[in-house]
Write an enzyme that holds these catalytic residues in place. Sequence first.
Site, PDB file in Angstrom:
ATOM      1  N   ASN A   1      -2.457  -6.410   5.346  1.00  0.00           N
ATOM      2  CA  ASN A   1      -2.450  -7.434   4.295  1.00  0.00           C
ATOM      3  C   ASN A   1      -3.306  -8.631   4.697  1.00  0.00           C
ATOM      4  OD1 ASN A   1      -0.141  -5.921   3.168  1.00  0.00           O
ATOM      5  ND2 ASN A   1       0.927  -6.797   4.935  1.00  0.00           N
TER       6      ASN A   1
ATOM      7  N   HIS B   1      -6.850  -2.103  15.030  1.00  0.00           N
ATOM      8  CA  HIS B   1      -7.044  -1.371  13.769  1.00  0.00           C
ATOM      9  C   HIS B   1      -6.801  -2.293  12.566  1.00  0.00           C
ATOM     10  CE1 HIS B   1      -6.824   2.300  11.173  1.00  0.00           C
ATOM     11  NE2 HIS B   1      -6.003   1.538  10.472  1.00  0.00           N
ATOM     12  N   GLU B   2      -5.670  -2.950  12.561  1.00  0.00           N
ATOM     13  CA  GLU B   2      -5.338  -3.807  11.399  1.00  0.00           C
ATOM     14  C   GLU B   2      -6.309  -4.979  11.320  1.00  0.00           C
ATOM     15  OE1 GLU B   2      -3.464  -2.255   9.532  1.00  0.00           O
ATOM     16  OE2 GLU B   2      -2.567  -0.928  11.029  1.00  0.00           O
TER      17      GLU B   2
ATOM     18  N   GLU C   1       0.852  -1.178   0.000  1.00  0.00           N
ATOM     19  CA  GLU C   1       0.000   0.000   0.000  1.00  0.00           C
ATOM     20  C   GLU C   1       0.896   1.238   0.000  1.00  0.00           C
ATOM     21  OE1 GLU C   1      -2.734   0.432   3.288  1.00  0.00           O
ATOM     22  OE2 GLU C   1      -3.802   2.036   2.271  1.00  0.00           O
TER      23      GLU C   1
ATOM     24  N   HIS D   1      -9.594  -3.955   9.818  1.00  0.00           N
ATOM     25  CA  HIS D   1      -9.513  -3.757   8.366  1.00  0.00           C
ATOM     26  C   HIS D   1      -9.951  -5.006   7.598  1.00  0.00           C
ATOM     27  CE1 HIS D   1      -8.004   0.175   7.355  1.00  0.00           C
ATOM     28  NE2 HIS D   1      -6.832   0.048   7.938  1.00  0.00           N
TER      29      HIS D   1
HETATM   30  N1  TRP Z   1      -3.189   0.781   5.728  1.00  0.00           N
HETATM   31  C1  TRP Z   1      -2.176   1.038   6.724  1.00  0.00           C
HETATM   32  C2  TRP Z   1      -2.953   1.327   7.983  1.00  0.00           C
HETATM   33  O1  TRP Z   1      -3.382   2.388   8.255  1.00  0.00           O
HETATM   34  C3  TRP Z   1      -1.316   2.207   6.365  1.00  0.00           C
HETATM   35  C4  TRP Z   1       0.049   1.911   5.886  1.00  0.00           C
HETATM   36  C5  TRP Z   1       0.910   1.000   6.356  1.00  0.00           C
HETATM   37  C6  TRP Z   1       0.738   2.602   4.875  1.00  0.00           C
HETATM   38  N2  TRP Z   1       2.096   1.103   5.694  1.00  0.00           N
HETATM   39  C7  TRP Z   1       2.011   2.053   4.784  1.00  0.00           C
HETATM   40  C8  TRP Z   1       0.410   3.641   4.032  1.00  0.00           C
HETATM   41  C9  TRP Z   1       2.962   2.549   3.892  1.00  0.00           C
HETATM   42  C10 TRP Z   1       1.344   4.127   3.130  1.00  0.00           C
HETATM   43  C11 TRP Z   1       2.610   3.578   3.071  1.00  0.00           C
HETATM   44  O2  TRP Z   1      -3.281   0.473   8.706  1.00  0.00           O
HETATM   45 ZN    ZN Z   2      -5.588   1.621   8.484  1.00  0.00          ZN
END
Ligand code: TRP
Ligand code: ZN
Length: 876
Positions: free
Chosen positions: A270, A302-303, A126, A306
């Site tokens: 992920n 949080h993760e 991401e 998701h």
């Molecule tokens: N989706 C991740 C979160 O908020 C955010 C994230 C993790 C991210 N690593 C990153 C965004 C690297 C940009 C670049 O839980």
């Molecule tokens: Zn997030």
Amino acid sequence: MRDAQPNAIYLKDYQPPAYLIDETHLDFQLAEEQTVVEARLKLRRNPAAEPADVLELDGAELELLEIEIDGTPLDEGAYTLTDEHLHLLSPPEEFELRCVTRIAPQDNTSLEGLYKSRTMFCTQCEAEGFRKITYYLDRPDVMSVFTVRVEADSERYPVLLSNGNLVDSKATETGRHWTLWNDPFPKPAYLFALVAGELEKVSDTFTTTSGRDVALHIFVEAKDLDKCDHAMRSLKHSMRWDEEVYGREYDLDVFNIVAVDDFNMGAMENKSLNIFNTSCVLAHPDTTTDQAFQRVEAVVAHEYFHNWSGNRVTCRDWFQLSLKEGFTVFRDAEFSADMGSRAVKRVEDATVLRSIQFAEDAGPMSHPVRPDSYIEISNFYTVTIYEKGAEVVRMIHTLLGPADFRRGSDLYFERHDGQAVTCEDFVAAMEDASGRDLSQFRRWYSQAGTPELAVSDNWDEATGTYTLTVSQHCPPTPGQPEKEPFHIPLKMGLLGDAGSLRLQIEGEAADTESEDNTSRVLEVTEASQQFAFSGLPERPVPSLLRAFSAPVKLHYPYTREQLAFIMSRDSDGFSRWDASQQLAIQVIGDAQSGAVDPLLIDAFGSLLQDDSLDPAMVAETLRMPSENYLADLAETVDVEAIHRGRQAVRTAIGKGLNEALLQRYRALASDASYQPDSAQVAARSLRNSCLAYLAQAGEAGVELAMAQYHEAANMTDRQAALATVVNCGNEAQRTELLEDFYQAWQHESLVVNQWFQVQAMCPQPGNLERVRALMEHPAFSLRNPNKVRALVGAFCSANPINFHRADGAGYQLLVDVVTELNATNPQIASRLLTPLTRWRRYGERREQMRAALEAIAALPSLSKDVYEVVTKSLTD
Ligand code: TRP
Ligand code: ZN
């Protein structure tokens, strides 16, 4: 790095993808000198897209070794390659594309794509990192079923992981081995993950409501095996909570977490293979503070959350980022509130909004919760997308009430399971499930800036009617000179001598039903609006924006006596705290030139001596508003005046309440064995803020801190004592503790980061030279984002008095660091720049700050990330 000026990407230009990828087969040959990736993609023309005769795939920093369509190597004329794309000319309707690419994860310092962290391979895809692995349609609305084979040396990389279920594994005859993974849930490439390394694991199981047994594993380096219990407990709590509160169950038989030391953010969701920054997963009482324990719990949640809000239902495009982030932050905030203290969590979140997000909203990077354009999407993982986005979801919750909100979220998940959708789809589900009209509310997604509410009142003694006039206004932001009125839930109450008064809005039937008729949510929708309350026995004091019901600035001309009254009488914990902050702001304002109002000292004195109050809230109340928040409130920022005023008030409190502070400090001592539970955390938090005030008042307090440091039985108390001595002690005392601490903890990388951070934040003169010297320390590295954040980030963003030094040396330090990181890790470089972007508001310093930005703008090859921040900051 590129030659041409980077282009902005616009939401209005969104087009569905030309092709869909039904299956993605990846084969990784990992090795020390190079990694070879074979990708076989089953592509088919998207019936929903306009036909085109060129298919553009994303790819960056790839060496293409082989390319075939349906088993036939492509002629030179059948495709073109640029730095960012592979173009297939006249591709068939449906075909299998096979690409073999070579990449160099060992040289990848951007920590995006496949890279090495210490001795392990890991990924971060991401938002747009997958294109550094292979040519692909690297966008969230292309969802594919991934099958992944990972092969590496058996000894160096005994653990080989990817998403989904392990299908097969085998040792080869050449000292290598492989695993094969299949993830049955179609997903966008940004959720792909791979890990290879010498890792140990802590395991547990969780049985879902419907009886599925899920294997839970946390993978870490062997030395960290004793630091996984808290994350595992947090994971199980999160899984149960999501079932109970949202009706969401986990959907695979395995859930893995891997801890890595080099990571740009906190963690990544992920599918079934969450990758975490070690700082957000490892916890042990000896090495980890209470704050960090709480952060681990929040980030694990949080993760995990998701998995539904992000993975099962994902984003159509990156303009919709807050769809998953705002909603998931709201979910983790509610989880934390349920696990600990709701009022304290609300105060912490409001503090982040006010001291960080409001400043972002008022600066050159201001953007709506759903931005209209971006140059580099990595720059948009902001407090606006995350925290303000969560506040927008919270306002929907407030307007609909919990039952309709739950109906709305059920409908959203059911309607869009397996889809890539938009913020609009979320709001529509909430509307459809509740029957409420949220058309005006949608402006929270499209308009940037912090709305300001001006409240005035009128009391009619004869009729006992009290009228509030509420006007709203939102300042202009880049590209948005004028705003339409927002739909704002304003939670309020009225206080009289006897306490909370019954609320009777003029013209409404008397409320005899609700349990609490002393608090209600006014819906502010007009530029100016009146609310009249009748039948009141006396002129009330209004309690406004209870529970921080909207992310706005509220102005009401409270007298200090009224604020002290709210502090002692309001039924809403947040409002009591907020009144103390407003009182402190006023008192700090006059302390910049004169005396400290005894009213504040008395008010704090009563709080300190009241054992019936939650000590955590007392600690939050005693915490003065931060220098950053005070700066945001000022017309022009005078860094020295703010620092001086705030310090003067702290000293006056330390001296004026010395006895009470000492008494409470002693009474809160405990020899119970360490638990990160809310009662213990609250006690330590209050005790350590008493200690900081005592040390601010003089030598005796510093001696107390020295003693606490040596006797501490956990890192929370030890670190608090260290920080207190570093901030208030003399040179000999500071040196003694800093050396002792380093000697004791030099082998714990995360503890060394705390050591860097405590020094970076010290407000004493000459601190910049220390920070410069620490950058040469063997334990420091610009390649590790946690180290950069602990030392350079903390210095530039949390030590204003030293960062804004008159000779500009603070700015020069930042220019030097950004210059280096621009080339190695652009995401971190651009984040560090934030304090400079506020240059316009810094009176005497603004020209020096501008010059620093210009020096960066003039660097020979600017990354997109840094380019976007400096150019937006410099244009008017
Ligand atoms: N989706 C991740 C979160 O908020 C955010 C994230 C993790 C991210 N690593 C990153 C965004 C690297 C940009 C670049 O839980
Ligand atoms: Zn997030």
